[in-house]
Motif scaffolding. Structure first.
Motif, PDB file in Angstrom:
ATOM      1  N   SER A 156      14.564  25.159  35.626  1.00 45.21           N
ATOM      2  CA  SER A 156      13.865  24.463  34.538  1.00 45.21           C
ATOM      3  C   SER A 156      12.902  23.449  35.150  1.00 45.21           C
ATOM      4  CB  SER A 156      14.854  23.758  33.605  1.00 45.21           C
ATOM      5  OG  SER A 156      15.701  24.680  32.967  1.00 45.21           O
ATOM      6  N   ASP A 159       8.921  24.963  32.762  1.00 45.86           N
ATOM      7  CA  ASP A 159       9.528  25.244  31.457  1.00 45.86           C
ATOM      8  C   ASP A 159      10.662  24.261  31.220  1.00 45.86           C
ATOM      9  OD1 ASP A 159      10.329  26.359  29.066  1.00 45.86           O
ATOM     10  OD2 ASP A 159      11.412  28.016  30.013  1.00 45.86           O
ATOM     11  N   SER A 162      13.778  24.375  28.766  1.00 41.99           N
ATOM     12  CA  SER A 162      14.944  25.240  29.000  1.00 41.99           C
ATOM     13  C   SER A 162      16.076  24.512  29.717  1.00 41.99           C
ATOM     14  CB  SER A 162      14.523  26.460  29.827  1.00 41.99           C
ATOM     15  OG  SER A 162      14.125  26.075  31.133  1.00 41.99           O
ATOM     16  N   LEU A 163      15.973  23.205  29.901  1.00 45.39           N
ATOM     17  CA  LEU A 163      16.982  22.457  30.659  1.00 45.39           C
ATOM     18  C   LEU A 163      18.372  22.627  30.050  1.00 45.39           C
ATOM     19  CD1 LEU A 163      17.899  19.501  29.171  1.00 45.39           C
ATOM     20  CD2 LEU A 163      15.501  19.040  29.613  1.00 45.39           C
TER      21      LEU A 163
END
Length: 400
Positions: A156, A159, A162-163
């Protein structure tokens, strides 16, 4: 007919001369202020502080250099020129702040860690409770707290939404499990501002919260990452049932994405031209020492970068007058132009360094730092949102 983008930004397209800003920079009041700043820097910058700054390979200097210098600035009341006066700012106008940036860079003063002063502090001012502001802002200003940023994770990065670092509510605490990576100076920091996953429902952005935590919290472990330059600047930080008070959250639960976007405007924006000019001056100094400037093509390369810096400075001065690019475009545009200019100057420094055949301990500063700076700054067009993403953001505004 639809108005053009330039018309939507304020009428007829203008050039980049911006005589008004130049007149302000050269006014009698501005010259007096510049002299005051220059005198202060000359008096307070010790040879050790100057050397530490000139030999720095990143904006993140070692705290042994940056923190003592911040305390000197704090004693003068000049540690945070961009802060509002009510929180300890200087009350300087835009022209004075730009003069300060130019003189600061010209004197090779040590850079201060931006994590506290320039990144989390404005967010605390905007989203923090009165208790959070009263506790944290004075300690950021004085340098008593040293901050790191917990954003990226394995898998991540760009992006970021998306963590996966989970934060599960348990009474008055969040229990954190997961990890962060590329965490600059986590091994020095006593505090972190961190994005955590508090919900898995709906769009990824809607389940993120923004929390402030103490690095000595049980369950937090910092593991070093050594760079290609052989430096320990980055880390991976692991969270194993680490309990963080809910009172440390900024903004509402699951609304951390909004807080993070507010912070990114401070991470991406800034005054690039003064620092770039200082960087190029060190490269020119080294080029003169090696004979690199004896070749016409090399002088032309150096001149092109000087012109690019002048153009960037003209844009920054236009912003001071309110005639620059739109607020929605400005941070992205300056980030692209500034970071890519820095990388080009790094390449010049490598070429100059290749011509040095003397002892390294006698080499000019730009030669000693050429390779570490080059390797370190390769990441500058990636972090804070890659430059490709910034160009996409700019394009959306231009064609909208």
């Amino acid at each position: 007919m639809r108005p053009t983008w330039q018309e939507r930004q304020g009428g007829q397209r203008r050039g980049i001369a911006h005589d008004g800003a130049m007149e302000s920079l050269n006014s009698a009041a501005a010259r007096t202020f510049r002299d005051e700043v220059r005198t202060f820097l000359d008096e307070k910058l010790t040879p050790e502080l100057r050397r530490g700054a000139r030999r720095g390979t990143s904006v993140f200097l070692h705290p042994d250099i940056a923190v003592p210098w911040q305390k000197i600035l704090h004693a003068q009341g000049w540690a945070a020129p961009d802060w509002p006066v009510e929180h300890g700012g200087t009350g300087w106008n835009e022209i004075q702040r730009y003069i300060w940036a130019e003189e600061y860079a010209r004197a090779h003063a040590p850079s201060l860690s931006p994590m506290g002063l320039k990144m989390v502090a404005p967010v605390i001012m905007h989203y923090g409770t009165s208790e959070q502001k009263a506790e944290l802002l004075p300690r950021i200003l004085s340098g008593d707290d040293y901050w790191c940023q917990g954003y990226s994770e394995p898998g991540s990065g760009s992006d970021l939404a998306s963590l996966k670092l989970r934060a599960v509510r348990d009474g008055d605490d969040y229990v954190l499990n997961g990890s962060k990576i590329w965490t600059t100076h986590a091994h020095f920091a006593n505090r972190m501002f961190c994005l955590v996953r508090t919900s898995t429902e709906g769009r990824p952005q809607t389940g993120i919260s923004f929390v402030l935590l103490e690095m000595n919290t049980p369950g937090i472990t910092v593991a070093p990452i050594t760079t290609l330059a052989g430096e320990h600047e980055f880390n991976q930080v692991f969270f194993d049932d680490a309990r963080v008070p809910v009172s440390g959250r900024l903004g509402a639960e699951n609304d951390g994405w909004t807080v993070a976007k507010h912070l990114l405007t401070f991470e991406r924006g800034g005054r690039y031209a003064p620092g770039l000019a200082s960087h190029l001056a060190l490269v020119r100094e080294a080029a003169e020492a090696t004979g690199w400037l004896d070749h016409d093509s090399n002088r032309e390369r150096l001149a092109r970068e000087a012109i690019a810096i002048d153009a960037l400075r003209a844009i920054e001065l236009a912003v001071l007058e309110g005639r620059g690019p739109a607020d929605s475009v400005r941070p992205s545009m300056l980030k692209v132009l500034g970071t890519e200019a820095s990388q080009r100057i790094d390449l010049l420094a490598l070429d100059v360094a290749a011509g040095w055949d003397g002892p390294l301990d006698e080499a000019p500063d730009a030669i000693v730092t050429a390779m570490p700076k080059y390797l370190n700054n390769r990441a500058s067009s990636i972090y804070a949102g890659s430059n490709e993403i910034q160009r996409d953001l700019i394009a959306r505004v231009v064609v909208d």
